[in-house]
Design a protein around this motif. Sequence first.
Motif, mmCIF file in Angstrom:
data_model
loop_
_atom_site.group_PDB
_atom_site.id
_atom_site.type_symbol
_atom_site.label_atom_id
_atom_site.label_comp_id
_atom_site.label_asym_id
_atom_site.label_seq_id
_atom_site.Cartn_x
_atom_site.Cartn_y
_atom_site.Cartn_z
ATOM 1 N N GLU A 1 0.851 -1.195 0.000
ATOM 2 C CA GLU A 1 0.000 0.000 0.000
ATOM 3 C C GLU A 1 0.882 1.237 0.000
ATOM 4 O OE1 GLU A 1 -2.175 -0.351 3.631
ATOM 5 O OE2 GLU A 1 -3.521 -1.886 2.838
ATOM 6 N N HIS A 2 0.315 2.355 -0.454
ATOM 7 C CA HIS A 2 1.045 3.621 -0.387
ATOM 8 C C HIS A 2 1.434 3.883 1.063
ATOM 9 C CE1 HIS A 2 0.454 5.388 -4.387
ATOM 10 N NE2 HIS A 2 -0.664 4.683 -4.398
ATOM 11 N N LEU A 3 2.670 4.282 1.276
ATOM 12 C CA LEU A 3 3.112 4.626 2.621
ATOM 13 C C LEU A 3 2.392 5.877 3.102
ATOM 14 C CD1 LEU A 3 5.000 4.061 5.002
ATOM 15 C CD2 LEU A 3 6.728 5.427 3.852
ATOM 16 N N LYS B 1 0.813 11.600 -1.599
ATOM 17 C CA LYS B 1 1.878 12.455 -2.108
ATOM 18 C C LYS B 1 2.479 11.917 -3.399
ATOM 19 C CE LYS B 1 3.241 14.296 2.334
ATOM 20 N NZ LYS B 1 4.267 14.437 3.332
ATOM 21 N N SER B 2 2.766 10.636 -3.424
ATOM 22 C CA SER B 2 3.378 10.057 -4.612
ATOM 23 C C SER B 2 3.294 8.546 -4.537
ATOM 24 C CB SER B 2 4.848 10.487 -4.700
ATOM 25 O OG SER B 2 5.589 9.858 -3.683
ATOM 26 N N ASN B 3 3.709 7.908 -5.612
ATOM 27 C CA ASN B 3 3.744 6.458 -5.606
ATOM 28 C C ASN B 3 5.172 5.950 -5.427
ATOM 29 O OD1 ASN B 3 4.787 7.087 -8.089
ATOM 30 N ND2 ASN B 3 3.582 5.616 -9.225
ATOM 31 N N LEU B 4 5.998 6.715 -4.727
ATOM 32 C CA LEU B 4 7.393 6.338 -4.551
ATOM 33 C C LEU B 4 7.627 5.466 -3.328
ATOM 34 C CD1 LEU B 4 9.154 9.707 -5.439
ATOM 35 C CD2 LEU B 4 8.689 7.755 -6.920
ATOM 36 N N ASP B 5 6.821 5.593 -2.316
ATOM 37 C CA ASP B 5 7.019 4.853 -1.074
ATOM 38 C C ASP B 5 5.833 3.931 -0.817
ATOM 39 O OD1 ASP B 5 9.379 6.330 -0.668
ATOM 40 O OD2 ASP B 5 8.311 7.873 0.436
ATOM 41 N N TRP B 6 6.142 2.680 -0.490
ATOM 42 C CA TRP B 6 5.132 1.656 -0.283
ATOM 43 C C TRP B 6 5.398 0.938 1.025
ATOM 44 C CZ3 TRP B 6 1.278 1.078 -3.893
ATOM 45 C CH2 TRP B 6 1.454 1.796 -5.095
ATOM 46 N N LYS B 7 4.352 0.348 1.599
ATOM 47 C CA LYS B 7 4.492 -0.379 2.848
ATOM 48 C C LYS B 7 3.634 -1.634 2.818
ATOM 49 C CE LYS B 7 4.043 0.090 7.837
ATOM 50 N NZ LYS B 7 3.740 0.966 8.952
ATOM 51 N N CYS B 8 4.166 -2.703 3.423
ATOM 52 C CA CYS B 8 3.389 -3.934 3.548
ATOM 53 C C CYS B 8 2.596 -3.862 4.845
ATOM 54 C CB CYS B 8 4.307 -5.147 3.560
ATOM 55 S SG CYS B 8 3.425 -6.688 3.855
ATOM 56 N N PRO B 9 1.273 -3.991 4.780
ATOM 57 C CA PRO B 9 0.470 -3.930 6.007
ATOM 58 C C PRO B 9 0.659 -5.165 6.895
ATOM 59 C CG PRO B 9 -0.934 -4.401 4.131
ATOM 60 C CD PRO B 9 0.441 -4.139 3.594
ATOM 61 N N ALA B 10 1.163 -6.254 6.338
ATOM 62 C CA ALA B 10 1.332 -7.482 7.124
ATOM 63 C C ALA B 10 2.641 -7.481 7.919
ATOM 64 C CB ALA B 10 1.280 -8.706 6.212
#
Length: 67
Positions: free
Chosen positions: A33-35, A41-50
């Motif tokens: 998911e987007h961080l 803000k952007s699609n540069l940073d992502w995070k795993c919710p698990a």
Amino acid sequence: MYTNSRENEVRLLKRLWAELPTICPKCHQAELEHLHKKAKKSNLDWKCPACGEIYRTINMLSELPDS
């Protein structure tokens, strides 16, 4: 690197930048998911919710091996 080869890492980056649904390469449990979900803000940073792993694509790109 989050994957086992340069080619797979490039494929992962392309999927993230295209905002395609992508399963976390670390835990394989959830879609990234987007961080900055609220700010969009952007699609540069992502995070795993698990597992909580954060993927910063600019850093990933700069750390790619040359070959």
